[in-house]
Design a protein around this motif. Structure first.
Motif, PDB file in Angstrom:
ATOM      1  N   SER A  77       3.033  -0.046   1.992  1.00 35.79           N
ATOM      2  CA  SER A  77       3.880  -1.048   2.615  1.00 35.79           C
ATOM      3  C   SER A  77       5.210  -1.058   1.874  1.00 35.79           C
ATOM      4  O   SER A  77       5.244  -1.266   0.669  1.00 35.79           O
ATOM      5  CB  SER A  77       3.222  -2.422   2.529  1.00 35.79           C
ATOM      6  N   THR A  78       6.299  -0.825   2.584  1.00 40.78           N
ATOM      7  CA  THR A  78       7.600  -0.891   1.936  1.00 40.78           C
ATOM      8  C   THR A  78       8.017  -2.335   1.694  1.00 40.78           C
ATOM      9  O   THR A  78       8.998  -2.586   1.014  1.00 40.78           O
ATOM     10  CB  THR A  78       8.667  -0.181   2.789  1.00 40.78           C
ATOM     11  N   THR A  79       7.237  -3.278   2.233  1.00 40.43           N
ATOM     12  CA  THR A  79       7.510  -4.692   1.998  1.00 40.43           C
ATOM     13  C   THR A  79       7.027  -5.113   0.619  1.00 40.43           C
ATOM     14  O   THR A  79       7.753  -5.776  -0.124  1.00 40.43           O
ATOM     15  CB  THR A  79       6.831  -5.555   3.071  1.00 40.43           C
ATOM     16  N   ASN A  80       5.789  -4.734   0.280  1.00 38.00           N
ATOM     17  CA  ASN A  80       5.262  -5.170  -1.009  1.00 38.00           C
ATOM     18  C   ASN A  80       4.887  -4.018  -1.927  1.00 38.00           C
ATOM     19  O   ASN A  80       4.471  -4.235  -3.058  1.00 38.00           O
ATOM     20  CB  ASN A  80       4.051  -6.093  -0.809  1.00 38.00           C
ATOM     21  N   GLY A  81       5.024  -2.792  -1.441  1.00 39.19           N
ATOM     22  CA  GLY A  81       4.768  -1.630  -2.279  1.00 39.19           C
ATOM     23  C   GLY A  81       3.308  -1.366  -2.571  1.00 39.19           C
ATOM     24  O   GLY A  81       2.980  -0.495  -3.372  1.00 39.19           O
ATOM     25  N   ILE A  82       2.420  -2.102  -1.922  1.00 43.73           N
ATOM     26  CA  ILE A  82       0.991  -1.933  -2.193  1.00 43.73           C
ATOM     27  C   ILE A  82       0.461  -0.745  -1.396  1.00 43.73           C
ATOM     28  O   ILE A  82       0.605  -0.708  -0.178  1.00 43.73           O
ATOM     29  CB  ILE A  82       0.222  -3.210  -1.836  1.00 43.73           C
ATOM     30  N   PRO A  83      -0.161   0.232  -2.075  1.00 42.31           N
ATOM     31  CA  PRO A  83      -0.686   1.395  -1.373  1.00 42.31           C
ATOM     32  C   PRO A  83      -2.145   1.214  -0.979  1.00 42.31           C
ATOM     33  O   PRO A  83      -2.856   0.369  -1.531  1.00 42.31           O
ATOM     34  CB  PRO A  83      -0.550   2.507  -2.405  1.00 42.31           C
ATOM     35  N   TRP A  84      -2.550   2.020  -0.031  1.00 44.10           N
ATOM     36  CA  TRP A  84      -3.959   2.112   0.350  1.00 44.10           C
ATOM     37  C   TRP A  84      -4.339   3.587   0.332  1.00 44.10           C
ATOM     38  O   TRP A  84      -3.528   4.454   0.688  1.00 44.10           O
ATOM     39  CB  TRP A  84      -4.185   1.547   1.746  1.00 44.10           C
ATOM     40  N   TYR A  85      -5.555   3.875  -0.113  1.00 45.04           N
ATOM     41  CA  TYR A  85      -6.052   5.247  -0.127  1.00 45.04           C
ATOM     42  C   TYR A  85      -7.428   5.302   0.522  1.00 45.04           C
ATOM     43  O   TYR A  85      -8.254   4.414   0.326  1.00 45.04           O
ATOM     44  CB  TYR A  85      -6.155   5.770  -1.552  1.00 45.04           C
TER      45      TYR A  85
END
Length: 124
Positions: free
Chosen positions: A52-60
């Motif tokens: 998310s470019t909003t909060n920078g949280i990645p998912w894998y």
């Protein structure tokens, strides 16, 4: 023209590394989620990673967690996927995609803009 272009694929040996890049043109990533998907012949397209470019949280995806790392360079309008400790089962066509949603989703149907894809082959 609004588009996403992948680069960096190719052939790697088991245990090796590759870095994929996805450069956007005609728009900026902005407050959207962007992600990587992959597809083998005969299989459905599956989510690999997104951020998310909003909060920078990645998912894998569980199959790549701990081996792949997603990142972005907003100045270059480019997203990366660093792939380490590659396995033969990572062999696939890899696609980057952008969704108007703010937060990560691993559903291909949520993504409206796709790159053409790039091949990754991991030899055993």
């Amino acid at each position: 023209e609004v588009q996403l272009v992948e680069s960096g694929g190719g052939l790697a040996q088991t245990g090796g590394s590759l870095r994929l890049s996805c450069t956007a043109s005609g728009f900026t990533f902005g407050d959207h989620a962007i992600g990587w998907f992959r597809q083998n012949s005969g299989n459905a397209r599956e989510g690999v990673s997104c951020i998310s470019t909003t909060n920078g949280i990645p998912w894998y995806a569980p199959s790549v967690k701990g081996r792949f790392t997603i990142s972005t360079d907003n100045a270059k309008n480019t997203m990366y996927l660093q792939m380490n400790n590659l396995k033969p089962e990572d062999t696939a066509d890899y696609f980057c995609a952008s969704t108007p949603k703010y937060f990560c989703t691993n559903s291909p149907g949520d993504y409206g803009l796709w790159g053409r894809g790039i091949q990754v082959t991991v030899s055993s």
